[in-house]
Scaffold this active site. Structure first.
Site, PDB file in Angstrom:
ATOM      1  N   ARG A 107       0.979  -1.303   0.061  1.00 31.90           N
ATOM      2  CA  ARG A 107      -0.062   0.095   0.001  1.00 31.90           C
ATOM      3  C   ARG A 107       0.932   1.052   0.095  1.00 31.90           C
ATOM      4  NH1 ARG A 107      -5.286   1.615   3.566  1.00 31.90           N
ATOM      5  NH2 ARG A 107      -5.957  -0.028   2.132  1.00 31.90           N
ATOM      6  N   HIS A 134      -7.358   0.880  -6.243  1.00 37.05           N
ATOM      7  CA  HIS A 134      -7.659  -0.017  -5.053  1.00 37.05           C
ATOM      8  C   HIS A 134      -8.403  -1.133  -5.612  1.00 37.05           C
ATOM      9  CE1 HIS A 134      -7.828  -1.091  -0.879  1.00 37.05           C
ATOM     10  NE2 HIS A 134      -8.699  -0.425  -0.316  1.00 37.05           N
ATOM     11  N   GLN A 137     -10.366  -3.566  -2.967  1.00 39.69           N
ATOM     12  CA  GLN A 137     -11.635  -3.182  -2.428  1.00 39.69           C
ATOM     13  C   GLN A 137     -12.873  -3.128  -3.585  1.00 39.69           C
ATOM     14  OE1 GLN A 137     -12.302  -1.340   0.684  1.00 39.69           O
ATOM     15  NE2 GLN A 137     -14.471  -1.566  -0.087  1.00 39.69           N
ATOM     16  N   ASP A 229     -17.064   7.633  -1.027  1.00 39.02           N
ATOM     17  CA  ASP A 229     -15.852   7.587  -0.556  1.00 39.02           C
ATOM     18  C   ASP A 229     -15.220   9.027   0.169  1.00 39.02           C
ATOM     19  OD1 ASP A 229     -13.125   6.494   0.483  1.00 39.02           O
ATOM     20  OD2 ASP A 229     -12.347   6.604  -1.428  1.00 39.02           O
ATOM     21  N   CYS A 269     -16.546   2.441   1.327  1.00 41.31           N
ATOM     22  CA  CYS A 269     -15.317   1.489   1.571  1.00 41.31           C
ATOM     23  C   CYS A 269     -14.877   1.556   2.713  1.00 41.31           C
ATOM     24  CB  CYS A 269     -14.087   1.678   0.560  1.00 41.31           C
ATOM     25  SG  CYS A 269     -13.728   3.696   0.461  1.00 41.31           S
ATOM     26  N   ARG A 297     -13.979  -8.195   2.325  1.00 42.56           N
ATOM     27  CA  ARG A 297     -12.772  -8.124   1.963  1.00 42.56           C
ATOM     28  C   ARG A 297     -11.857  -9.297   2.252  1.00 42.56           C
ATOM     29  NH1 ARG A 297     -10.500  -2.921   1.731  1.00 42.56           N
ATOM     30  NH2 ARG A 297      -8.476  -3.941   1.165  1.00 42.56           N
TER      31      ARG A 297
HETATM   32  N1  NVA Z   1      -9.609   6.837  -1.512  1.00 44.88           N
HETATM   33  C1  NVA Z   1      -9.322   6.521   0.076  1.00 44.88           C
HETATM   34  C2  NVA Z   1      -9.753   5.033   0.310  1.00 44.88           C
HETATM   35  C3  NVA Z   1      -9.289   4.543   1.773  1.00 44.88           C
HETATM   36  C4  NVA Z   1      -9.657   2.934   1.656  1.00 44.88           C
HETATM   37  C5  NVA Z   1      -8.052   6.896   0.278  1.00 44.88           C
HETATM   38  O1  NVA Z   1      -7.202   6.596  -0.521  1.00 44.88           O
HETATM   39  O2  NVA Z   1      -7.596   7.285   1.430  1.00 44.88           O
HETATM   40  N1   CP Z   2     -11.307   0.254   2.838  1.00 44.31           N
HETATM   41  C1   CP Z   2      -9.834  -0.034   3.362  1.00 44.31           C
HETATM   42  O1   CP Z   2      -9.025  -0.105   2.426  1.00 44.31           O
HETATM   43  O2   CP Z   2      -9.579   0.309   4.512  1.00 44.31           O
HETATM   44  P1   CP Z   2      -8.336   0.546   5.446  1.00 44.31           P
HETATM   45  O3   CP Z   2      -7.665   1.679   4.728  1.00 44.31           O
HETATM   46  O4   CP Z   2      -8.689   0.579   6.687  1.00 44.31           O
HETATM   47  O5   CP Z   2      -7.626  -0.761   5.001  1.00 44.31           O
END
Ligand code: NVA
Ligand code: CP
Length: 312
Positions: A107, A134, A137, A229, A269, A297
């Protein structure tokens, strides 16, 4: 040997519709086995190295517990300690981890880092979120819709808010599962052109429509699913205040939900900012399926891991 056509799981764009269906079928099977307490150690003694350069709750916990349920092990690598690209090059980390682990998850911020890791590693790379995509997700999300609605074909999915990483992966996933998608984002915050072009081409092949609007009211009309989101993603915290003003009309509140179908599924999400992109009333309301999404997930990622690592 991977049972998927690509070595890595980086973008849903790389998967065929049949592979997505295979992931969903296996996820359903694994979910059932887990609920019935049946052993399913398809990845006995396999291992996953996990690099998180951004915070995470769902992804980290579901992958770690998922690997354990499959009979394997996940190792969490603290970004400060590993210093990817700082303490040593991405390539050296990729080659070293490939000698220990059967797969590497990352990540991170720049999508290019995910691609570089994949190029340098000899084991599969899993994209657990980049600034661009992502994919874990979006697959869990459409699996959730399939579970609730039975079938996905012909349904209308409305995404309201920022044209971000989650939105991009939903666009690719919609084409693979044959679901029409309407996006409503403020002007200047629509999905990235490079993704739009690819997703439109996938959509055309699949015979579905992806529309990008700037009006949430028209987007949710007759929708079977409303998805939102956060307005400022991880790494964009400094823009939060500015974005709150720009996105104000894009809040998923009861008034907006009432314009969709009566049995509309409301999705997010998570993590959510209650009172911003979604009201507490809606996220805690009868149409919300956000924790089913979060649970799925686990099951979908276990299916991805099992297929990538040739475990079934
Ligand atoms: N769009 C959000 C998703 C988090 C799971 C981010 O990248 O922070
Ligand atoms: N939706 C998601 O990826 O959650 P986290 O950022 O908590 O892993």
């Amino acid at each position: 040997m991977s049972k998927l056509s690509k070595k890595d799981f980086i973008t849903i764009h790389d998967l065929s519709a049949a592979e997505v269906a295979e992931i969903f079928d296996l996820a359903a099977e694994l979910k059932k086995k887990q609920q019935q307490g049946e052993k399913h150690e398809y990845l006995w003694a396999k291992s996953l190295a996990m690099i998180f350069e951004k915070p995470s709750t769902r992804t980290r916990v579901s992958f770690e517990i998922g690997m354990w349920q499959l009979g394997g092990l996940a190792v969490n690598l603290d970004q400060e300690a590993i210093g990817l690209g700082v303490r040593e090059t991405v390539g050296d980390v990729a080659k070293t981890l490939s000698r220990y682990a059967d797969a590497i998850l990352i990540r991170t911020f720049e999508h290019a880092k995910v691609l570089e890791l994949a190029q340098q590693a000899s084991v599969p790379i899993i994209n657990a979120l980049s600034d661009l995509l992502h994919p874990c997700q979006a697959l869990a999300d459409f699996f959730t819709v399939r579970e609730k609605k039975g079938s996905l074909k012909g349904l209308k999915f409305a995404y309201i808010g920022d044209g971000n990483n989650v939105c991009h992966s939903l666009m690719f996933a919609a084409a693979k599962v044959g679901m029409n998608l309407t996006i409503a984002a403020p002007k200047g915050y629509e999905p990235k052109e490079e993704i739009v072009e690819l997703a439109f081409a996938d959509g055309k092949k699949a015979g579905i429509e992806i529309d990008i609007l700037n009006d949430p009211v028209s987007a949710v009309k007759d929708a079977d699913v409303i998805y939102t989101d956060v307005w400022a993603s991880m790494g964009q915290e400094k823009e939060s205040k500015k974005r709150k003003k720009i996105f104000a009309k894009f809040q998923v509140n009861q008034q907006l939900v009432d314009l969709a179908k009566k049995d509309v599924m409301v999705m997010h999400c998570l993590p959510a900012h209650r009172g911003e992109e979604i009201t507490a009333e809606v996220i805690d309301g009868p149409n919300s399926v956000v924790f089913d999404q979060a649970e799925n997930r686990l099951h979908v990622q276990k299916a991805i891991l099992t297929l990538l690592l040739g475990g079934v």
